[in-house]
Structures are given as structure tokens and as C-alpha cells.
Design an enzyme around this catalytic site. Structure first.
Site, PDB file in Angstrom:
ATOM      1  CG  HIS A 118      -2.003   0.977   1.069  1.00 17.13           C
ATOM      2  ND1 HIS A 118      -2.032   2.405   1.326  1.00 17.13           N
ATOM      3  CD2 HIS A 118      -3.233   0.629   0.458  1.00 17.13           C
ATOM      4  CE1 HIS A 118      -3.178   2.789   1.012  1.00 17.13           C
ATOM      5  NE2 HIS A 118      -3.817   1.883   0.500  1.00 17.13           N
ATOM      6  CG  ASP A 120      -8.710  -4.515  -2.696  1.00 18.81           C
ATOM      7  OD1 ASP A 120     -10.102  -4.224  -2.438  1.00 18.81           O
ATOM      8  OD2 ASP A 120      -8.101  -3.704  -3.372  1.00 18.81           O
TER       9      ASP A 120
HETATM   10  N1  CMC Z   1       4.267  -7.706  -5.023  1.00 16.21           N
HETATM   11  C1  CMC Z   1       5.654  -7.449  -5.076  1.00 16.21           C
HETATM   12  N2  CMC Z   1       6.038  -6.434  -5.020  1.00 16.21           N
HETATM   13  C2  CMC Z   1       5.768  -5.276  -4.731  1.00 16.21           C
HETATM   14  C3  CMC Z   1       4.241  -5.314  -4.377  1.00 16.21           C
HETATM   15  C4  CMC Z   1       3.468  -6.491  -4.423  1.00 16.21           C
HETATM   16  N3  CMC Z   1       2.028  -6.657  -4.278  1.00 16.21           N
HETATM   17  N4  CMC Z   1       3.815  -4.072  -3.974  1.00 16.21           N
HETATM   18  C5  CMC Z   1       4.843  -3.219  -4.118  1.00 16.21           C
HETATM   19  N5  CMC Z   1       5.861  -4.165  -4.457  1.00 16.21           N
HETATM   20  C6  CMC Z   1       7.396  -3.651  -4.566  1.00 16.21           C
HETATM   21  C7  CMC Z   1       7.535  -2.924  -5.843  1.00 16.21           C
HETATM   22  O1  CMC Z   1       8.121  -3.779  -6.804  1.00 16.21           O
HETATM   23  C8  CMC Z   1       8.610  -1.680  -5.469  1.00 16.21           C
HETATM   24  O2  CMC Z   1       9.950  -2.547  -5.444  1.00 16.21           O
HETATM   25  P1  CMC Z   1      11.429  -1.580  -5.778  1.00 16.21           P
HETATM   26  O3  CMC Z   1      11.330  -0.477  -4.574  1.00 16.21           O
HETATM   27  O4  CMC Z   1      12.421  -2.807  -5.498  1.00 16.21           O
HETATM   28  O5  CMC Z   1      10.888  -1.006  -7.286  1.00 16.21           O
HETATM   29  C9  CMC Z   1       8.258  -1.407  -3.924  1.00 16.21           C
HETATM   30  O6  CMC Z   1       7.707  -2.754  -3.403  1.00 16.21           O
HETATM   31  C10 CMC Z   1       7.514  -0.375  -3.882  1.00 16.21           C
HETATM   32  O7  CMC Z   1       6.395  -0.369  -4.651  1.00 16.21           O
HETATM   33  P2  CMC Z   1       5.691   0.672  -5.476  1.00 16.21           P
HETATM   34  O8  CMC Z   1       4.744   0.084  -6.761  1.00 16.21           O
HETATM   35  O9  CMC Z   1       6.737   1.615  -5.740  1.00 16.21           O
HETATM   36  O10 CMC Z   1       4.705   1.281  -4.427  1.00 16.21           O
HETATM   37  P3  CMC Z   1       3.543   2.004  -4.519  1.00 16.21           P
HETATM   38  O11 CMC Z   1       3.145   2.943  -3.492  1.00 16.21           O
HETATM   39  O12 CMC Z   1       3.426   2.980  -5.951  1.00 16.21           O
HETATM   40  O13 CMC Z   1       2.226   1.110  -5.044  1.00 16.21           O
HETATM   41  C11 CMC Z   1       0.584  -0.620  -4.589  1.00 16.21           C
HETATM   42  C12 CMC Z   1       1.416   0.598  -3.885  1.00 16.21           C
HETATM   43  C13 CMC Z   1      -0.686  -0.791  -3.773  1.00 16.21           C
HETATM   44  C14 CMC Z   1      -0.013  -0.034  -6.006  1.00 16.21           C
HETATM   45  C15 CMC Z   1       1.526  -1.665  -4.652  1.00 16.21           C
HETATM   46  O14 CMC Z   1       1.927  -2.255  -3.547  1.00 16.21           O
HETATM   47  C16 CMC Z   1       0.740  -2.926  -5.612  1.00 16.21           C
HETATM   48  O15 CMC Z   1       0.828  -2.880  -6.759  1.00 16.21           O
HETATM   49  N6  CMC Z   1       0.030  -3.873  -4.891  1.00 16.21           N
HETATM   50  C17 CMC Z   1      -0.767  -4.795  -5.498  1.00 16.21           C
HETATM   51  C18 CMC Z   1      -1.874  -4.459  -6.050  1.00 16.21           C
HETATM   52  C19 CMC Z   1      -2.944  -4.094  -4.826  1.00 16.21           C
HETATM   53  O16 CMC Z   1      -3.254  -4.927  -4.024  1.00 16.21           O
HETATM   54  N7  CMC Z   1      -3.724  -2.820  -4.747  1.00 16.21           N
HETATM   55  C20 CMC Z   1      -4.706  -2.736  -3.778  1.00 16.21           C
HETATM   56  C21 CMC Z   1      -4.184  -1.366  -2.920  1.00 16.21           C
HETATM   57  S1  CMC Z   1      -5.089  -1.249  -1.514  1.00 16.21           S
HETATM   58  C22 CMC Z   1      -6.746  -0.790  -1.958  1.00 16.21           C
HETATM   59  C23 CMC Z   1      -6.901   0.369  -2.816  1.00 16.21           C
HETATM   60  O17 CMC Z   1      -6.186   1.319  -2.790  1.00 16.21           O
HETATM   61  O18 CMC Z   1      -7.699   0.252  -3.868  1.00 16.21           O
END
Ligand code: CMC
Length: 430
Positions: free
Chosen positions: A307, A365
Site C-alpha cells: 500500500h 483487498d
Molecule cells: N508484490 C511484489 N512487490 C511489490 C508489491 C506486490 N504486491 N507491491 C509493491 N512491491 C514492490 C515494488 O516492486 C517496489 O519494489 P522496488 O522498490 O524494488 O522497485 C516496492 O515494493 C514499492 O512498490 P511501489 O509500486 O513503488 O509502491 P506504490 O506505493 O507505488 O504502490 C501498490 C502501491 C498498492 C499499487 C502496490 O503495492 C501494488 O501494486 N500492490 C498490488 C495491488 C494491490 O493490492 N492494490 C490494492 C491497494 S489497497 C486498495 C486500494 O487502494 O484500492
């Protein structure tokens, strides 16, 4: 409280005093509004990782502590004692209602649930297998074709009518989308039922036989609506605010929010989690999928994990996990293989250095889909369920944005990396 301003000195020595603004709780913000005028530079923050986009009184999150509050009330307390309709009143009006206020609000919502019959005709134009989120955003957007006589965004009475209308009619639209998918007749709303019972009735009843509402299902769904009701400046809410900041009508702004919610990084994650669990299929496959999620060259991510704001735990996930145990037990399905798989996946991921170091925890989720599935809600409707809960948050934010006397059109700047100015070259010379 006035705080000492932030002093910024450019390499050329130009000095700016950037005011620091303090909220009731949470980190201070540096007001960079005058920066371009004084220093000739913009700030750069793709994804808004360190940028506050507005002032808001509605919802507060402390990502380190795993705290979520609606109008100051912790979500755990609201989940335990309140109902979705009471939480909706709170989000829209800022205070918990008295018994009389709640009664009036509840009555207004219950008696505005029907759609104009003409609107039901829209559904006939969709393919039988259209995704319900596609239908939801299209039909909500087309509400502006029905209500143009009450869409003056500067008229408080029109705004009020919109707020009640969107909350009352969204379940009817959502249920109609599902009925189209399964080829059953649309069911009319029943105003003797409460918000969530009425939705379940429109979703699952058929004209051919009586339908009995299961109180366990109704309470579980109501609770999930509460947990999804708002989440400050998330992607879909920011989209609603941004679309609305141009003065566009609120139905269009909500339709834009629904579209933003659909993405798998946001509300579409609940559908993606179930698909992922189905793909993993068996506990023996978990390590393989965890390795895929860690592999930089593999686009696969553990859906329902991570998140932007929560870096400790997502308080909604904690409540839903607990609820999963209860609901599955009450429904006599506590041996759900899907839930077992999810629990095992969570345990393995939470012990893994990659997830620990990056502070990736199960989010709202991760478990919600398992409950929806147990209650007979099809996977394609999961994000629609999220939208129903979040509709009140979007509405509260739109109302706050549009009533702000200092409100301006949202218009970010950019760091241009394209070609510098050049002259047109005639086609025969290229
Ligand atoms: N599985 C594997 N690696 C992950 C994941 C994951 N679910 N989430 C983040 N990472 C890694 C990502 O690759 C990155 O690594 P690095 O720093 O080495 O490049 C690091 O963690 C930070 O991730 P980010 O994508 O830069 O973080 P963000 O804040 O931009 O994204 C997120 C947050 C929720 C979009 C992301 O964690 C994600 O894609 N999660 C899976 C989708 C999900 O469950 N979404 C629902 C969110 S909660 C409900 C809502 O808000 O709708």
C-alpha cells in the site's frame, strides 16, 4: 499555530520563505504555491508520493500506526457499532447523526432508489457479458443526461440532491448490471429494506419466488461497505476531485472515479486477488508465486499486498481477516480451501525478507474477495462492491472540493523531455 517558514535558497542565491502549514494531526506541509513565481522552478513528484493535493476535513490515515479515521472516529469503532448508512451521514455531514437525523437520512435514501425506466434501456445496449464496472461507469455518467435540471454545481440544493441520488441509486444500477450478465430480469428496489438488504434483494431475488435475506450476509456486506467508504486522497477520489475541479457535473466526476477504481493497482485488486489465488491453486505452488513476485523481470505482483500509505498494517485488512473467519464459520464453510490458501500465502510472504524490507502487508483487498465469494457474489462484481462503499467518500470529497471558496482547477505542471523547438520540414525533404 504559525510555524517557522521553510527557507529555500537556490544555487544562484535567491531565497524563498515557504510557509509551513499544520493540520490537526499528521505531518506538516510546505506550501510551495509561490515557488515558481519566486524561483522559476516547479516541484517534481510523480505519483504524488510526497505531495498534499488539498486540505480536507474528512478522513485521516497514519500509515505508520495503521490508523484510519472518518471525521475523527477510528474505523474499528465504526465497524463495530455503526451501519453503512450512518457512516455515510457522518462522511457527508461531518458529525454523527441524532436518531431523528438518521431516520430522515435513511428514509430519503430508501425512497430514491428507483431508476428512471428509460435508464434501464441503456443496459439493453450492452453485450450480455460486459464487465459490470464498464456498465457502472457508463450508466452513472449518463445520469447527467437525466438530471440536467439539477446540476448547477454552485447551487447547494442541487448538490444535496446529487449526493442523495448517487448514494440511493448506485446499488440499483450495480444490481441491474449483474442481472444483465446472468440473463435475469432486473429487480426493482424495495423501500421497506435497508440499504444493504435492498441491494442483496436486487442482486439475488427473482420474480418467480420469494427471497429471504440472510442476516449474516447483510451484516458482512454492510461492514465491508463501511470499511471501503473513504480513504482520503486515493487514486479514484483524486480523480473525482480533479474531474470536478473543472466544474464538470458531479455524475461525470463520479463516473471518472469509477473508471479509476477499476485498475488492478486500486479497487480492481480484489478481483485480481481471487484470480491469483485460483491460479496458484494449491499450497505447494505458493513458493513459486512468491518467487515470481520478487523477480524484477517478472511483472507478476502479489495482488492484495502493499500500500502506498500503510507501512505497518492496513487496519481494514485486520478487520476483514477476522470477519472472514466469522463469516465462513457462520456459513458452515470454515474449511474454505481458498481461505486456507490465502492464510498460508500471507504467512509465507510476511516471513519473507523481500516483503519485510519493503513493508508489504496484506491490504483491504486481500481477504474481501474471499468473503464476497462465500456470500455468492461473482468475481466480476467485486470491484463494483468496492465502488458502492466508496461512492459516499467520492461524494463527500466532491462536495468539499466544490464548496471550497479557494478552489481552483487542478492543473499540474511537468518536466518536459521532448524535442526543443524546431522548424517544420516539408514532406519531400524528410
Ligand atoms: N508484490 C511484489 N512487490 C511489490 C508489491 C506486490 N504486491 N507491491 C509493491 N512491491 C514492490 C515494488 O516492486 C517496489 O519494489 P522496488 O522498490 O524494488 O522497485 C516496492 O515494493 C514499492 O512498490 P511501489 O509500486 O513503488 O509502491 P506504490 O506505493 O507505488 O504502490 C501498490 C502501491 C498498492 C499499487 C502496490 O503495492 C501494488 O501494486 N500492490 C498490488 C495491488 C494491490 O493490492 N492494490 C490494492 C491497494 S489497497 C486498495 C486500494 O487502494 O484500492
Amino acid at each position: 499555530m504559525t510555524k517557522e517558514a521553510f527557507r529555500l535558497i537556490s544555487p544562484g542565491g535567491t531565497e524563498s520563505e515557504l510557509p509551513v502549514r499544520t493540520g490537526t494531526v499528521g505531518p506538516d506541509v510546505i506550501d510551495v504555491g509561490a515557488l515558481y513565481k519566486e524561483q522559476g522552478v516547479f516541484t517534481f513528484d510523480p505519483g504524488f508520493v510526497a505531495t498534499g493535493s488539498c486540505e480536507s476535513d474528512i478522513t485521516f490515515i497514519d500509515g505508520e500506526k495503521g490508523l484510519l479515521m472518518y471525521r475523527g472516529y477510528p474505523v474499528e469503532q465504526l465497524a463495530e457499532h455503526s451501519s453503512f448508512i450512518e457512516v455515510s451521514y457522518l462522511l457527508l455531514n461531518g458529525e454523527l447523526p441524532t436518531a431523528e437525523e438518521l431516520d430522515t437520512f435513511d428514509h430519503t435514501i430508501r425512497t430514491h432508489t428507483m431508476l428512471n425506466e428509460g435508464m434501464l434501456n441503456f443496459f439493453k445496449g450492452f453485450r450480455y457479458d460486459a464487465h459490470p464496472m464498464a456498465m457502472l461507469s457508463a450508466v452513472v455518467g449518463s445520469m447527467s443526461a437525466y438530471y440536467h435540471d439539477t446540476m448547477d454545481v454552485h447551487n447547494p440544493e442541487h448538490r444535496d440532491i446529487f449526493a442523495h441520488r448517487i448514494l440511493a441509486k448506485l446499488p440499483t444500477i450495480a444490481a441491474a448490471a449483474y442481472k444483465l450478465n446472468i440473463g435475469q430480469p432486473f429487480m426493482y428496489p424495495r423501500n421497506d429494506l435497508d440499504y444493504t438488504e435492498n441491494f442483496l434483494q436486487m442482486l439475488f431475488s427473482v420474480p418467480a419466488e420469494p427471497y429471504e435475506i440472510d442476516p449474516v450476509s447483510a451484516r458482512a456486506i454492510d461492514l465491508l461497505f463501511i470499511l471501503h467508504a473513504d480513504h482520503e486522497q486515493n487514486c479514484s477520489t483524486s480523480t473525482v476531485r480533479m474531474a470536478g475541479s473543472s466544474g464538470a457535473n458531479p455524475y461525470s466526476a463520479i463516473a471518472a472515479g469509477i473508471s479509476a477504481l477499476w485498475g488492478p493497482a486500486h479497487g480492481g485488486a480484489n478481483e485480481a486477488v481471487l484470480k491469483m489465488l485460483e491460479e496458484i491453486g494449491d499450497k505447494s505452488q505458493i513458493t513459486k508465486y512468491v518467487a515470481k513476485a520478487k523477480d524484477k523481470n517478472d511483472p507478476f505482483r502479489l495482488m492484495g499486498f502493499g500500500h502506498r500509505v500503510y507501512k505497518n498494517f492496513d487496519p481494514r485488512a485486520t478487520i476483514i481477516r477476522e470477519m472472514c473467519h466469522k463469516v465462513l464459520k457462520q456459513l458452515g464453510r470454515n474449511d474454505s480451501p481458498m481461505f486456507e490458501l490465502a492464510l498460508e500465502l500471507e504467512e509465507i510472504a510476511l516471513k519473507d525478507d523481500y516483503f519485510v524490507e519493503k513493508k508489504l502487508y496484506p491490504n483491504v483487498d486481500f481477504y474481501s474477495g474471499i468473503i464476497y465469494r462465500a456470500l455468492g457474489i461473482p468475481t466480476s462484481m467485486f470491484t463494483v462492491m468496492f465502488a458502492l462503499g466508496r461512492s459516499v467518500g467520492w461524494t463527500a470529497h466532491w462536495l468539499e472540493m466544490i464548496s471550497d471558496p479557494q478552489g481552483r482547477i487542478a492543473r499540474p505542471r511537468q518536466l518536459y523531455q521532448g524535442p526543443p523547438q524546431r522548424d517544420y520540414v516539408a514532406i519531400e525533404k524528410r
